[in-house]
Scaffold this motif. Structure first.
Motif, PDB file in Angstrom:
ATOM      1  N   SER A 237       0.790  -1.218   0.000  1.00 35.94           N
ATOM      2  CA  SER A 237       0.000   0.000   0.000  1.00 35.94           C
ATOM      3  C   SER A 237       0.828   1.276   0.000  1.00 35.94           C
ATOM      4  CB  SER A 237      -0.900   0.065   1.246  1.00 35.94           C
ATOM      5  OG  SER A 237      -1.886  -0.927   1.189  1.00 35.94           O
ATOM      6  N   GLU A 238       1.889   1.283   0.763  1.00 40.29           N
ATOM      7  CA  GLU A 238       2.505   2.554   1.126  1.00 40.29           C
ATOM      8  C   GLU A 238       3.550   3.054   0.153  1.00 40.29           C
ATOM      9  OE1 GLU A 238       3.934   1.760   5.052  1.00 40.29           O
ATOM     10  OE2 GLU A 238       1.949   1.133   5.715  1.00 40.29           O
ATOM     11  N   ARG A 282     -10.770  -2.243  -3.795  1.00 45.95           N
ATOM     12  CA  ARG A 282     -10.855  -2.810  -5.150  1.00 45.95           C
ATOM     13  C   ARG A 282      -9.472  -3.239  -5.605  1.00 45.95           C
ATOM     14  NH1 ARG A 282     -14.325   2.217  -6.325  1.00 45.95           N
ATOM     15  NH2 ARG A 282     -16.407   1.407  -5.970  1.00 45.95           N
ATOM     16  N   PRO A 285      -2.947   0.061  -3.314  1.00 44.16           N
ATOM     17  CA  PRO A 285      -2.285   1.143  -4.055  1.00 44.16           C
ATOM     18  C   PRO A 285      -1.158   0.676  -4.984  1.00 44.16           C
ATOM     19  CG  PRO A 285      -2.750   1.864  -1.832  1.00 44.16           C
ATOM     20  CD  PRO A 285      -3.137   0.410  -1.887  1.00 44.16           C
ATOM     21  N   TYR A 286      -0.290  -0.217  -4.526  1.00 44.66           N
ATOM     22  CA  TYR A 286       0.854  -0.585  -5.370  1.00 44.66           C
ATOM     23  C   TYR A 286       1.062  -2.094  -5.435  1.00 44.66           C
ATOM     24  CZ  TYR A 286       2.212   4.310  -4.634  1.00 44.66           C
ATOM     25  OH  TYR A 286       2.237   5.668  -4.570  1.00 44.66           O
TER      26      TYR A 286
ATOM     27  N   THR B  48     -13.689   5.224 -10.445  1.00 48.89           N
ATOM     28  CA  THR B  48     -12.900   4.417  -9.494  1.00 48.89           C
ATOM     29  C   THR B  48     -11.585   5.108  -9.149  1.00 48.89           C
ATOM     30  OG1 THR B  48     -12.133   3.114 -11.381  1.00 48.89           O
ATOM     31  CG2 THR B  48     -13.905   2.167 -10.063  1.00 48.89           C
ATOM     32  N   ASP B  51     -12.356   7.720  -6.617  1.00 50.59           N
ATOM     33  CA  ASP B  51     -12.590   7.136  -5.287  1.00 50.59           C
ATOM     34  C   ASP B  51     -11.318   7.050  -4.449  1.00 50.59           C
ATOM     35  OD1 ASP B  51     -15.264   6.873  -5.488  1.00 50.59           O
ATOM     36  OD2 ASP B  51     -15.292   4.706  -5.837  1.00 50.59           O
ATOM     37  N   TYR B  52     -10.168   6.921  -5.099  1.00 49.78           N
ATOM     38  CA  TYR B  52      -8.896   6.840  -4.365  1.00 49.78           C
ATOM     39  C   TYR B  52      -8.366   8.226  -4.000  1.00 49.78           C
ATOM     40  CZ  TYR B  52      -8.480   1.997  -6.074  1.00 49.78           C
ATOM     41  OH  TYR B  52      -8.673   0.674  -6.348  1.00 49.78           O
ATOM     42  N   THR B 134     -11.135  -1.351 -11.164  1.00 47.81           N
ATOM     43  CA  THR B 134     -10.328  -1.126  -9.968  1.00 47.81           C
ATOM     44  C   THR B 134      -9.670   0.249  -9.931  1.00 47.81           C
ATOM     45  OG1 THR B 134      -8.381  -2.077 -11.022  1.00 47.81           O
ATOM     46  CG2 THR B 134      -9.791  -3.589  -9.781  1.00 47.81           C
ATOM     47  N   THR B 136      -7.097   1.284 -11.720  1.00 48.37           N
ATOM     48  CA  THR B 136      -5.657   1.008 -11.670  1.00 48.37           C
ATOM     49  C   THR B 136      -4.971   1.437 -12.962  1.00 48.37           C
ATOM     50  OG1 THR B 136      -6.112  -0.902 -10.287  1.00 48.37           O
ATOM     51  CG2 THR B 136      -3.951  -0.838 -11.355  1.00 48.37           C
ATOM     52  N   ILE B 186      -0.602   0.775 -10.128  1.00 51.27           N
ATOM     53  CA  ILE B 186      -0.814   1.935  -9.254  1.00 51.27           C
ATOM     54  C   ILE B 186      -2.312   2.203  -9.146  1.00 51.27           C
ATOM     55  CG2 ILE B 186      -0.421   4.420  -9.002  1.00 51.27           C
ATOM     56  CD1 ILE B 186       2.188   3.997 -10.627  1.00 51.27           C
ATOM     57  N   SER B 187      -2.812   2.188  -7.912  1.00 48.09           N
ATOM     58  CA  SER B 187      -4.236   2.476  -7.683  1.00 48.09           C
ATOM     59  C   SER B 187      -4.325   3.598  -6.665  1.00 48.09           C
ATOM     60  CB  SER B 187      -4.953   1.220  -7.182  1.00 48.09           C
ATOM     61  OG  SER B 187      -4.737   0.138  -8.072  1.00 48.09           O
ATOM     62  N   GLY B 188      -4.354   4.793  -7.166  1.00 47.72           N
ATOM     63  CA  GLY B 188      -4.413   5.951  -6.284  1.00 47.72           C
ATOM     64  C   GLY B 188      -3.049   6.322  -5.740  1.00 47.72           C
ATOM     65  N   PRO B 189      -3.013   7.387  -4.961  1.00 48.11           N
ATOM     66  CA  PRO B 189      -1.746   7.778  -4.349  1.00 48.11           C
ATOM     67  C   PRO B 189      -1.348   6.800  -3.254  1.00 48.11           C
ATOM     68  CG  PRO B 189      -3.516   9.268  -3.670  1.00 48.11           C
ATOM     69  CD  PRO B 189      -4.112   8.286  -4.619  1.00 48.11           C
ATOM     70  N   SER B 190      -0.097   6.865  -2.861  1.00 44.75           N
ATOM     71  CA  SER B 190       0.409   6.072  -1.745  1.00 44.75           C
ATOM     72  C   SER B 190      -0.534   6.193  -0.563  1.00 44.75           C
ATOM     73  CB  SER B 190       1.795   6.621  -1.385  1.00 44.75           C
ATOM     74  OG  SER B 190       2.152   6.279  -0.082  1.00 44.75           O
ATOM     75  N   ALA B 191      -0.777   5.087   0.126  1.00 46.20           N
ATOM     76  CA  ALA B 191      -1.744   5.119   1.228  1.00 46.20           C
ATOM     77  C   ALA B 191      -1.394   4.038   2.232  1.00 46.20           C
ATOM     78  CB  ALA B 191      -3.156   4.889   0.705  1.00 46.20           C
ATOM     79  N   ARG B 199      -8.026   4.286   5.760  1.00 49.72           N
ATOM     80  CA  ARG B 199      -7.103   4.601   4.678  1.00 49.72           C
ATOM     81  C   ARG B 199      -6.640   6.053   4.812  1.00 49.72           C
ATOM     82  NH1 ARG B 199      -6.504   2.621  -1.342  1.00 49.72           N
ATOM     83  NH2 ARG B 199      -5.593   4.442  -2.319  1.00 49.72           N
ATOM     84  N   VAL B 200      -5.327   6.221   4.866  1.00 45.58           N
ATOM     85  CA  VAL B 200      -4.731   7.554   4.917  1.00 45.58           C
ATOM     86  C   VAL B 200      -3.833   7.683   3.702  1.00 45.58           C
ATOM     87  CG1 VAL B 200      -3.202   9.086   6.210  1.00 45.58           C
ATOM     88  CG2 VAL B 200      -4.710   7.523   7.432  1.00 45.58           C
TER      89      VAL B 200
END
Lengths: 513, 215
Positions: A237-238, A282, A285-286, B48, B51-52, B134, B136, B186-191, B199-200
């Motif tokens: 994720s990070e 879903r 992140p990575y 989607t 959403d991230y 997703t 992504t 890659i699905s959204g920024p680092s979290a 989720r942060v």
């Protein structure tokens, strides 16, 4: 066939008390229970939403189980294929029979690079072999870079969850650990650190960045190792995983041999199952995939350590082997009513929760107190099987392990003996009624009190009370209220004797008014 | 006996009961959601990704440069990294706006070090494929995306995705990818979800992700 070697219990968990004794302490920790209840309720709701979106979820579960079974049933073939593909792409493959051998390989590689530190991606396999301790003993610092692992490492604590090892810590506790400990091992936490999750994440970013930028050796695990291409996959994720997999010159990946997938196409199934089951997203992140060495991109020296450490023994168990399908998503922990209350530490292993209750006794055998107790750390409610993305029938495996533990303890099977006795009682209505009269006599003697234990049922009654026997059997009640007269306490009332046994043989003798 | 031979021997003994042959299960079943139309897939992708908490804009080909520049300005970037194979038109407007656009090489023509990358604010890349269900984006680190470190160390990633690169579900993407290349999904920024399972956004990877969809 000859017994294959069990996994040695790692030093951290040697002499662990039984689950039930350890759980008693955990249950008394009200702060931890609150943290766990909050966290597991959150993740359960997220998972349900993410899984509910996918129409073909049950088909995906079947395909996931089939992919893992294909790999496991032909594991030596797929491992040889994986090795050949990795080697062809410039990676070096090492094989490790047990934890000590795997640790030695990693220590030797790090030493050969002259490294006095390594950065690490969260990995269950390296926790299992206690690699950090081995590196430390060799004078090499191992920096955990996953946020939760960092919290655990800085807090000199133990992980309590597969996915979120610091699930037992709330934000205020995390702030306190960061403020107190970061400065001792690197960049200190900002002086004005608050317990807002955003600020805590930022503190971790600042603390770890200098370690990422200077690291020359990284150690990772892998979620999947694809046999037909030699591709390794890390799901995270990070971005700490990407940092470790990309920036250092040397990458060492420790992979349990059960992580093999037959084909790259199987990732299409797994990448749908894992994130939704795990973090309830879903997609995480990575996800990083790499196949050996890529010239001028990422580590130019790539090592893969294939780890047995008791897995071959589990594979030899024709029923138990399905536990090796596990993709470490931790969905079973989050839905488990026992885990939610006790937390992960009582399981005496890096693998807690329902899957741990199965996997640990299979990997380590059932000679220690904790491993003997783990199959009983369940109410057998079945929620874990429903949640498992690769359809591991955890409740059935637990029941099987229970009878194994009892067999070994008694030199014979107590369950089999009691079932034999039950068959004898149920086989004749006179014996049944006699035994029911004996039980109701006990019930009348007990009044409203509860049975806390019964000799001979130690493990079963350690964690539960026995139902108090009723003061009257169903048969007695029937005879008294609907029958021809008061219960005689002997044979059936006249006129019933010619009926076949069916309607008259209650299968639940405790049923009453 | 070597560790390798011993482990393989153990595993052969452990699976002696198995009567099937490897591969006998047949082809891997493709379990995927199906798309109603290309437009529906595209709309879903935008939803989607949003959403991230990544930002997404859709634009026509001639607007890409303006959208990329706008994203970089919003992110307060001063220096922007550009992989060698990127369409130069995509960063022309950013250059015009006064941002320092630089390639992945130092004064002596060597690839930038990790420390040098850490001093760069943003990176602009293309993508290999994107997944609607997703949200992504998948990079295969071809010349228009650059080596893996480029899209990792800078704190802001602007990714340009062509509409025809957006597939509907995960299996469609897996089928298009070349396993021989390094791949980053890659699905959204680092979290992180490590603090009380909320989720942060924003840990080690780029904390800001802008996606520009071109159709």
């Amino acid at each position: 066939m000859t017994e294959l070697p069990v996994q040695d219990t790692s030093p951290t968990f040697l002499g662990m008390p039984s689950f039930q004794r350890a759980a008693a302490g955990a249950l008394a920790d009200t702060q931890q229970r609150r943290n766990l209840a909050h966290a597991t309720a959150t993740i359960r709701a997220k998972r349900a939403a993410a899984v509910g979106e996918v129409e073909g979820w049950e088909d995906l579960r079947l395909a996931g189980a089939a992919a893992k079974d294909e790999a496991l049933h032909h594991l030596p073939d797929y491992l040889e294929q994986l090795e050949a593909n990795l080697t062809a792409r410039g990676a070096t493959v090492h094989w490790a029979r047990d934890a000590a051998e795997a640790n030695q390989v990693v220590v030797d590689l790090a030493r050969a690079k002259g490294a006095d530190e390594v950065v690490k991606v969260k990995s269950m396999a390296t926790q299992e072999i206690e690699l950090n301790e081995a590196l430390e003993a060799a004078g090499i610092a191992a920096w955990e870079t996953d946020l939760a692992e960092l919290i655990v490492q800085l807090g000199e604590d133990r992980p309590s969850h597969i996915l979120v090892p610091a699930i037992h810590r709330n934000r205020a506790e995390i702030r306190e650990i960061f403020a107190r400990r970061m400065g001792a091992v690197g960049r200190a936490a900002p002086a004005d650190l608050t317990d807002e999750p955003e600020r805590l994440a930022e503190a971790a970013r600042l603390h770890l960045r200098e370690k990422f930028l200077r690291a020359r050796v990284a150690v990772s695990g892998a979620n999947f190792a694809v046999a037909d291409t030699g591709t390794l996959v890390v799901v995270e994720s990070e971005g700490n995983g990407r940092m470790c997999l990309t920036l250092p010159e040397t990458l060492i990946t420790v992979v349990g041999i059960e992580k093999v997938l037959p084909t790259f196409a199987d990732l299409a199934t797994m990448l749908q199952l894992l994130p939704r089951s795990s973090t309830g997203e879903r997609m995480n992140p990575y996800t990083s995939m790499w196949t050996g060495v890529t010239p001028s991109d990422g580590p130019q020296e790539v090592h893969v350590v294939l780890l047995d450490n008791g897995r071959s023994r589990v594979l030899a168990d024709e029923v138990g082997r399905e536990a090796l399908r596990c993709i470490r998503c931790s969905a079973c922990l989050n839905v488990c009513p026992v885990y939610e209350r006790t937390g992960g530490h009582a399981y005496g292993s890096v693998y807690p929760g329902p899957i741990g209750a199965v996997l640990n006794p299979l990997l380590r055998g059932t000679s220690s107190e904790v491993d003997q107790s783990l199959p009983f750390a369940s109410s057998l409610c079945g929620a874990c099987f429903e949640a498992c993305p690769v359809r591991i029938d955890i409740p059935s495996l637990l029941v099987r392990l229970r009878s194994q533990v009892v067999d070994e303890a008694n030199g014979r099977s107590a369950e089999a003996a009691s079932m034999k006795a039950a068959a004898w009682v149920f086989g004749d209505h006179r014996r049944l009624e006699a035994s029911q009269r004996a039980a109701t006599l006990g019930g009348r003697l007990l009044g409203g009190r509860t049975l806390r234990s019964l000799p001979g049922l130690g493990a079963w009654t350690q964690a539960r009370d026995l139902p108090t026997p009723p003061t009257e059997t169903f048969r007695q009640w029937w005879a008294r209220t609907r029958g021809d007269g008061p219960a005689t306490g002997g044979d059936r009332p006249a006129g019933h004797g010619d009926r076949p046994a069916s309607g008259g043989e209650p299968h639940t003798p405790e049923e009453g008014p | 006996m070597s560790s390798r031979d011993e482990i393989l021997a153990r595993l052969r003994a452990a699976t002696a009961d198995v009567t099937t042959r490897p591969g006998e299960r047949g082809p891997v079943p493709i379990i995927a959601a199906t798309s109603e139309s290309a437009q529906a897939t595209l709309t879903l992708f935008v939803e989607t990704v949003t959403d991230y908490r990544a930002s997404v804009v859709r634009c026509r080909p001639e607007q890409v440069g303006a959208e990329v520049a706008a994203a970089l300005v919003r992110g307060r970037a001063h220096t922007v990294l550009v992989p060698s194979g990127l369409d130069p038109a995509w960063v022309e407007r950013a250059r015009d706006a006064g941002l320092r656009v630089r390639p992945d090489e130092d004064d002596e023509g060597r690839p930038l070090s990790a420390d040098q990358l850490d001093g760069i604010d943003a990176v602009v890349t293309a993508a290999r494929v994107a997944v609607a269900t997703t949200g992504t984006i998948v990079l295969d680190h071809a010349p228009d995306q650059g080596r893996r470190a480029l899209t990792l160390v800078p704190d802001h990633h602007v990714c340009v995705v062509r509409a025809e690169q957006v597939v509907h579900d995960v299996p469609d993407a897996v089928a298009l990818l070349d396993p021989a290349r390094p791949l980053t999904w890659i699905s959204g920024p680092s979290a992180t979800s490590d603090i009380e399972l909320n989720r942060v956004e924003g840990v080690h990877g780029p904390r800001t992700l802008d996606v520009v969809v071109v159709d």
